[in-house]
Design an enzyme around this catalytic site. Structure first.
Site, mmCIF file in Angstrom:
data_model
loop_
_atom_site.group_PDB
_atom_site.id
_atom_site.type_symbol
_atom_site.label_atom_id
_atom_site.label_comp_id
_atom_site.label_asym_id
_atom_site.label_seq_id
_atom_site.Cartn_x
_atom_site.Cartn_y
_atom_site.Cartn_z
ATOM 1 N N LYS A 1 19.081 -18.580 -18.096
ATOM 2 C CA LYS A 1 17.876 -18.022 -17.470
ATOM 3 C C LYS A 1 17.775 -16.536 -17.792
ATOM 4 O O LYS A 1 18.760 -15.802 -17.688
ATOM 5 C CB LYS A 1 17.944 -18.240 -15.951
ATOM 6 C CG LYS A 1 16.624 -17.996 -15.246
ATOM 7 C CD LYS A 1 16.714 -18.435 -13.801
ATOM 8 C CE LYS A 1 15.371 -18.283 -13.091
ATOM 9 N NZ LYS A 1 15.450 -18.725 -11.686
ATOM 10 N N HIS B 1 23.712 -14.596 -12.448
ATOM 11 C CA HIS B 1 22.717 -13.947 -11.612
ATOM 12 C C HIS B 1 22.596 -12.470 -11.985
ATOM 13 O O HIS B 1 23.602 -11.809 -12.242
ATOM 14 C CB HIS B 1 23.099 -14.045 -10.134
ATOM 15 C CG HIS B 1 22.920 -15.421 -9.560
ATOM 16 N ND1 HIS B 1 23.502 -15.816 -8.372
ATOM 17 C CD2 HIS B 1 22.217 -16.498 -10.013
ATOM 18 C CE1 HIS B 1 23.173 -17.080 -8.121
ATOM 19 N NE2 HIS B 1 22.391 -17.507 -9.105
ATOM 20 N N ARG C 1 23.356 -24.673 -14.840
ATOM 21 C CA ARG C 1 22.035 -25.248 -14.611
ATOM 22 C C ARG C 1 21.915 -26.493 -15.487
ATOM 23 O O ARG C 1 22.615 -26.615 -16.504
ATOM 24 C CB ARG C 1 20.937 -24.246 -14.961
ATOM 25 C CG ARG C 1 20.978 -22.963 -14.139
ATOM 26 C CD ARG C 1 19.887 -22.002 -14.572
ATOM 27 N NE ARG C 1 19.897 -20.773 -13.774
ATOM 28 C CZ ARG C 1 20.566 -19.665 -14.099
ATOM 29 N NH1 ARG C 1 21.289 -19.642 -15.223
ATOM 30 N NH2 ARG C 1 20.533 -18.598 -13.326
ATOM 31 N N ARG D 1 25.672 -27.137 -8.877
ATOM 32 C CA ARG D 1 25.818 -25.694 -9.135
ATOM 33 C C ARG D 1 26.000 -24.935 -7.816
ATOM 34 O O ARG D 1 26.855 -24.052 -7.720
ATOM 35 C CB ARG D 1 24.588 -25.190 -9.893
ATOM 36 C CG ARG D 1 24.535 -23.687 -10.153
ATOM 37 C CD ARG D 1 23.338 -23.378 -11.045
ATOM 38 N NE ARG D 1 22.896 -22.003 -10.969
ATOM 39 C CZ ARG D 1 23.343 -21.018 -11.735
ATOM 40 N NH1 ARG D 1 24.296 -21.263 -12.627
ATOM 41 N NH2 ARG D 1 22.872 -19.788 -11.622
#
Length: 284
Positions: free
Chosen positions: A158, A249, A133, A226
């Site tokens: 994240k 993720h 990111r 990405r």
């Protein structure tokens, strides 16, 4: 909002939300309060419903902006004020499913080749080759590059999670040239002030210029690199589980969107028309 603003800020910090999310939620609440010109203590379900409807129909806000406003108001009323939240009466706006823009490998190559500044070429190459990111790339430190293990440590990505991602051999060579030329000390990609990392807006401007120079017409952003990283890995045979880990993720469901982009496996599927006897020949 006064004291309520400070209370919400403290609640967000106690929940260990990221500084970016805290700013976003507080801004959303400020806009909500300014819209009505009243204390949020005096407002409730009807005002929230009407405000969300205003964002959708009148302001035509983006889906992400609507979701942020929804999450901010829900947090304020349930956590800061301790009120109940009726999801049947205040439904979250259904997201429109859009496939992300992806560059081909040739387009990525042309884009990176069009960047003349060594630092800019290094950060865009790192973003693509490691699937980062934008914020993760700008916050990289020199010590995060491990040339022995060929990995990059991504700190507090994240969800405030650390992870490792892959360090490409070509990326390592470029980073070594960049380090010998520019001598970054702490931040891998510092701004003009060495104590501060390069800003995300600067990288976006560099990307847009490179996109123009490369003659690419797609509506791409830095985040497209990405998406391209994940898609190209999937097309080259990397399994979804490893791509999920590299991207950071939480669930495979998020990563599975790239299956729709690649169309992997579709080449083996035959249309039912080709299963019918081909007795008739088309006539002009």
């Amino acid at each position: 909002m006064g004291a309520l603003y400070d209370q919400m800020k403290m609640d967000l910090e106690l929940k260990n939300f990221s500084p970016k999310t805290i700013r976003c939620y507080l801004d959303c609440m400020v806009h909500f309060v300014r819209h009505y010109g009243r204390s949020p203590m005096e407002m409730g379900e009807e005002e929230i419903r009407n405000y969300l409807h205003y964002l959708i129909k009148e302001k035509e806000a983006s889906q992400s902006s609507i979701n942020q406003a929804y999450s901010a108001m829900k947090f304020f009323y349930t956590v800061t004020l301790g009120r109940a939240w009726n999801e049947a009466r205040i439904p979250r706006s259904k997201s429109r499913k859009k496939l992300p823009i992806v560059l081909s490998m040739q387009e990525v190559q042309s884009l990176l080749a069009s960047v003349e500044n060594l630092k800019h070429q290094a950060i865009l190459t790192t973003i693509y080759s490691a699937g980062l990111r934008l914020g993760e790339a700008t916050r990289l430190r020199v010590s995060d590059i491990d040339s022995k293990r060929m990995t990059i440590l991504v700190r507090q990505g994240k969800g405030n999670k650390d992870r490792y991602t892959v360090l490409g051999q070509q990326t390592l060579q470029l980073l070594r040239l960049y380090w010998k030329t520019c001598h970054p000390a702490d931040w891998l990609f510092p701004s003009k002030d060495p104590a501060q990392p390069l800003s995300g807006s600067s990288v976006q401007r560099v990307f847009k210029k490179a996109l123009h120079r490369a003659g690419i017409k797609k509506k791409a952003s830095v985040h497209t690199l990405r998406h391209s990283f994940a898609t190209h890995l999937l097309e080259s045979g990397t399994d979804l589980y490893h791509i999920q880990r590299l991207l950071g993720h939480s669930t495979a469901k998020t990563t599975s969107v790239y299956l729709h982009i690649t169309g992997k496996g579709l080449a083996k599927v035959k249309s039912p028309i080709d299963l019918l006897p081909n007795d008739q020949k088309p006539t002009p």
